[in-house]
Scaffold this motif. Structure first.
Motif, PDB file in Angstrom:
ATOM      1  N   ALA A  59      -5.514  52.997  26.623  1.00  0.00           N
ATOM      2  CA  ALA A  59      -4.207  52.304  26.455  1.00  0.00           C
ATOM      3  C   ALA A  59      -4.303  50.951  25.803  1.00  0.00           C
ATOM      4  O   ALA A  59      -5.298  50.246  26.132  1.00  0.00           O
ATOM      5  CB  ALA A  59      -3.205  52.418  27.480  1.00  0.00           C
ATOM      6  N   MET A  60      -3.264  50.608  25.059  1.00  0.00           N
ATOM      7  CA  MET A  60      -3.182  49.224  24.692  1.00  0.00           C
ATOM      8  C   MET A  60      -1.900  48.722  25.070  1.00  0.00           C
ATOM      9  O   MET A  60      -0.855  49.453  24.853  1.00  0.00           O
ATOM     10  CB  MET A  60      -3.084  48.949  23.054  1.00  0.00           C
ATOM     11  N   VAL A  61      -1.654  47.477  25.677  1.00  0.00           N
ATOM     12  CA  VAL A  61      -0.619  46.937  26.305  1.00  0.00           C
ATOM     13  C   VAL A  61      -0.018  45.736  25.688  1.00  0.00           C
ATOM     14  O   VAL A  61      -0.668  44.927  25.684  1.00  0.00           O
ATOM     15  CB  VAL A  61      -0.439  47.010  27.878  1.00  0.00           C
ATOM     16  N   PRO A  62       1.268  45.448  25.460  1.00  0.00           N
ATOM     17  CA  PRO A  62       1.779  44.174  24.939  1.00  0.00           C
ATOM     18  C   PRO A  62       2.006  43.671  26.419  1.00  0.00           C
ATOM     19  O   PRO A  62       2.079  43.977  27.506  1.00  0.00           O
ATOM     20  CB  PRO A  62       2.945  44.510  24.597  1.00  0.00           C
ATOM     21  N   ILE A  63       1.840  42.218  26.458  1.00  0.00           N
ATOM     22  CA  ILE A  63       2.148  41.229  27.320  1.00  0.00           C
ATOM     23  C   ILE A  63       3.196  40.507  27.145  1.00  0.00           C
ATOM     24  O   ILE A  63       3.143  39.556  26.332  1.00  0.00           O
ATOM     25  CB  ILE A  63       0.993  40.666  27.976  1.00  0.00           C
ATOM     26  N   TYR A  64       4.518  40.468  27.525  1.00  0.00           N
ATOM     27  CA  TYR A  64       5.633  39.929  27.325  1.00  0.00           C
ATOM     28  C   TYR A  64       5.885  38.403  28.096  1.00  0.00           C
ATOM     29  O   TYR A  64       6.225  37.365  27.873  1.00  0.00           O
ATOM     30  CB  TYR A  64       6.990  40.689  27.602  1.00  0.00           C
ATOM     31  N   CYS A  65       5.303  38.452  29.477  1.00  0.00           N
ATOM     32  CA  CYS A  65       5.395  37.373  30.261  1.00  0.00           C
ATOM     33  C   CYS A  65       4.415  37.736  31.743  1.00  0.00           C
ATOM     34  O   CYS A  65       4.150  39.041  31.710  1.00  0.00           O
ATOM     35  CB  CYS A  65       6.818  37.015  30.818  1.00  0.00           C
ATOM     36  N   GLN A  66       3.980  36.981  32.087  1.00  0.00           N
ATOM     37  CA  GLN A  66       3.316  37.154  33.532  1.00  0.00           C
ATOM     38  C   GLN A  66       4.069  36.614  34.758  1.00  0.00           C
ATOM     39  O   GLN A  66       4.803  35.534  34.688  1.00  0.00           O
ATOM     40  CB  GLN A  66       1.874  36.737  33.363  1.00  0.00           C
ATOM     41  N   THR A  67       3.670  37.103  35.913  1.00  0.00           N
ATOM     42  CA  THR A  67       4.418  36.738  37.166  1.00  0.00           C
ATOM     43  C   THR A  67       3.348  36.978  38.495  1.00  0.00           C
ATOM     44  O   THR A  67       2.467  37.723  38.290  1.00  0.00           O
ATOM     45  CB  THR A  67       5.601  37.258  37.298  1.00  0.00           C
ATOM     46  N   PRO A  68       3.288  35.799  39.245  1.00  0.00           N
ATOM     47  CA  PRO A  68       2.478  36.171  40.507  1.00  0.00           C
ATOM     48  C   PRO A  68       2.918  37.221  41.554  1.00  0.00           C
ATOM     49  O   PRO A  68       4.283  37.478  41.294  1.00  0.00           O
ATOM     50  CB  PRO A  68       2.616  35.009  41.099  1.00  0.00           C
ATOM     51  N   GLY A  69       2.320  38.035  41.917  1.00  0.00           N
ATOM     52  CA  GLY A  69       2.571  39.013  42.746  1.00  0.00           C
ATOM     53  C   GLY A  69       1.531  39.390  43.949  1.00  0.00           C
ATOM     54  O   GLY A  69       0.765  38.385  44.380  1.00  0.00           O
ATOM     55  N   GLU A  70       1.324  40.512  44.179  1.00  0.00           N
ATOM     56  CA  GLU A  70       0.164  41.155  45.072  1.00  0.00           C
ATOM     57  C   GLU A  70      -0.866  40.780  44.734  1.00  0.00           C
ATOM     58  O   GLU A  70      -1.162  41.054  43.401  1.00  0.00           O
ATOM     59  CB  GLU A  70       0.444  42.542  45.515  1.00  0.00           C
ATOM     60  N   THR A  71      -1.965  40.394  45.329  1.00  0.00           N
ATOM     61  CA  THR A  71      -3.476  40.182  45.035  1.00  0.00           C
ATOM     62  C   THR A  71      -4.188  41.386  44.807  1.00  0.00           C
ATOM     63  O   THR A  71      -4.163  42.121  45.872  1.00  0.00           O
ATOM     64  CB  THR A  71      -4.091  39.243  45.725  1.00  0.00           C
ATOM     65  N   ILE A  72      -4.837  41.866  43.810  1.00  0.00           N
ATOM     66  CA  ILE A  72      -5.316  43.036  43.428  1.00  0.00           C
ATOM     67  C   ILE A  72      -6.743  42.675  42.784  1.00  0.00           C
ATOM     68  O   ILE A  72      -7.045  41.722  42.144  1.00  0.00           O
ATOM     69  CB  ILE A  72      -4.633  43.786  42.506  1.00  0.00           C
ATOM     70  N   THR A  73      -7.692  43.480  43.281  1.00  0.00           N
ATOM     71  CA  THR A  73      -9.162  43.609  42.817  1.00  0.00           C
ATOM     72  C   THR A  73      -9.162  44.675  41.770  1.00  0.00           C
ATOM     73  O   THR A  73      -8.861  45.960  42.203  1.00  0.00           O
ATOM     74  CB  THR A  73      -9.988  43.497  43.707  1.00  0.00           C
ATOM     75  N   GLY A  74      -9.662  44.408  40.562  1.00  0.00           N
ATOM     76  CA  GLY A  74      -9.920  45.580  39.480  1.00  0.00           C
ATOM     77  C   GLY A  74     -11.282  45.089  38.819  1.00  0.00           C
ATOM     78  O   GLY A  74     -12.077  44.225  39.129  1.00  0.00           O
ATOM     79  N   PRO A  75     -11.451  45.709  37.771  1.00  0.00           N
ATOM     80  CA  PRO A  75     -12.506  45.872  36.906  1.00  0.00           C
ATOM     81  C   PRO A  75     -12.712  44.350  36.122  1.00  0.00           C
ATOM     82  O   PRO A  75     -14.099  44.040  35.945  1.00  0.00           O
ATOM     83  CB  PRO A  75     -12.472  46.592  35.737  1.00  0.00           C
ATOM     84  N   TYR A  76     -11.695  43.675  36.210  1.00  0.00           N
ATOM     85  CA  TYR A  76     -11.777  42.186  35.728  1.00  0.00           C
ATOM     86  C   TYR A  76     -11.527  41.206  36.992  1.00  0.00           C
ATOM     87  O   TYR A  76     -11.295  40.041  36.400  1.00  0.00           O
ATOM     88  CB  TYR A  76     -10.885  42.020  34.666  1.00  0.00           C
ATOM     89  N   GLY A  77     -11.776  41.599  37.945  1.00  0.00           N
ATOM     90  CA  GLY A  77     -11.865  40.513  38.977  1.00  0.00           C
ATOM     91  C   GLY A  77     -10.710  40.516  40.039  1.00  0.00           C
ATOM     92  O   GLY A  77     -10.197  41.760  39.864  1.00  0.00           O
ATOM     93  N   THR A  78     -10.367  39.623  40.757  1.00  0.00           N
ATOM     94  CA  THR A  78      -9.312  39.590  41.822  1.00  0.00           C
ATOM     95  C   THR A  78      -8.381  38.463  41.187  1.00  0.00           C
ATOM     96  O   THR A  78      -8.608  37.413  40.950  1.00  0.00           O
ATOM     97  CB  THR A  78      -9.899  39.045  43.085  1.00  0.00           C
ATOM     98  N   SER A  79      -7.002  39.003  41.233  1.00  0.00           N
ATOM     99  CA  SER A  79      -6.113  38.241  40.929  1.00  0.00           C
ATOM    100  C   SER A  79      -4.662  38.382  41.499  1.00  0.00           C
ATOM    101  O   SER A  79      -4.551  39.549  41.737  1.00  0.00           O
ATOM    102  CB  SER A  79      -5.852  38.103  39.186  1.00  0.00           C
ATOM    103  N   ASN A  80      -3.611  37.597  41.565  1.00  0.00           N
ATOM    104  CA  ASN A  80      -2.200  37.765  42.024  1.00  0.00           C
ATOM    105  C   ASN A  80      -1.397  37.978  40.665  1.00  0.00           C
ATOM    106  O   ASN A  80      -0.236  38.048  40.668  1.00  0.00           O
ATOM    107  CB  ASN A  80      -1.842  36.785  43.025  1.00  0.00           C
ATOM    108  N   ILE A  81      -1.948  37.797  39.399  1.00  0.00           N
ATOM    109  CA  ILE A  81      -1.052  37.808  38.143  1.00  0.00           C
ATOM    110  C   ILE A  81      -0.838  39.231  37.768  1.00  0.00           C
ATOM    111  O   ILE A  81      -1.480  40.068  37.814  1.00  0.00           O
ATOM    112  CB  ILE A  81      -1.969  37.163  37.112  1.00  0.00           C
ATOM    113  N   TRP A  82       0.487  39.536  37.490  1.00  0.00           N
ATOM    114  CA  TRP A  82       1.061  40.787  37.057  1.00  0.00           C
ATOM    115  C   TRP A  82       1.701  40.231  35.602  1.00  0.00           C
ATOM    116  O   TRP A  82       2.174  39.513  35.414  1.00  0.00           O
ATOM    117  CB  TRP A  82       1.982  41.334  37.742  1.00  0.00           C
ATOM    118  N   ASP A  83       1.252  41.563  34.622  1.00  0.00           N
ATOM    119  CA  ASP A  83       1.507  41.485  33.330  1.00  0.00           C
ATOM    120  C   ASP A  83       2.958  42.324  33.161  1.00  0.00           C
ATOM    121  O   ASP A  83       2.950  43.478  33.591  1.00  0.00           O
ATOM    122  CB  ASP A  83       0.589  42.026  32.404  1.00  0.00           C
TER     123      ASP A  83
END
Length: 110
Positions: A59-83
């Protein structure tokens, strides 16, 4: 101009308004979801929010804005940023190949 806006209730009972604006002449950029992953799209910036849909692999997704939220670990590291990828829809930035560990779009309006 088109405008996206949604009111979310947080776990603490606080409300935030998520808005994203796009002009007709501005091209929307799409970012790839990590290869080999099906990603849950949530109604807010954390796993405590309901799943609204699941993105398929590739999938390809647009990102309209970003906000802090729950910290998650995924394939591109650990972050609290949500798109914010659509009205009231969020995915963890750790599943999106943006080329950055930080914010690349404006913060969602509170």
């Amino acid at each position: 101009m088109t405008r996206r806006s949604v009111l979310l209730a947080g776990a603490t009972g606080a409300f935030i308004t998520v808005s994203a604006a796009a002009t007709a002449d501005a091209a929307v950029r799409y970012y790839p979801v990590a290869p080999g992953y099906r990603v849950n799209v949530r109604r807010g910036p954390g796993t405590q929010y309901a799943i609204s849909r699941v993105l398929p692999e590739g999938a390809m997704v647009p990102i309209y804005c970003q906000t802090p939220g729950e910290t998650i670990t995924g394939p591109y590291g650990t972050s609290n940023i949500w798109d914010n990828i659509d009205d009231g829809e969020f995915i963890s930035d750790t599943y999106v190949q943006t080329g950055s560990d930080g914010y690349i779009r404006p913060r969602c309006a509170l």
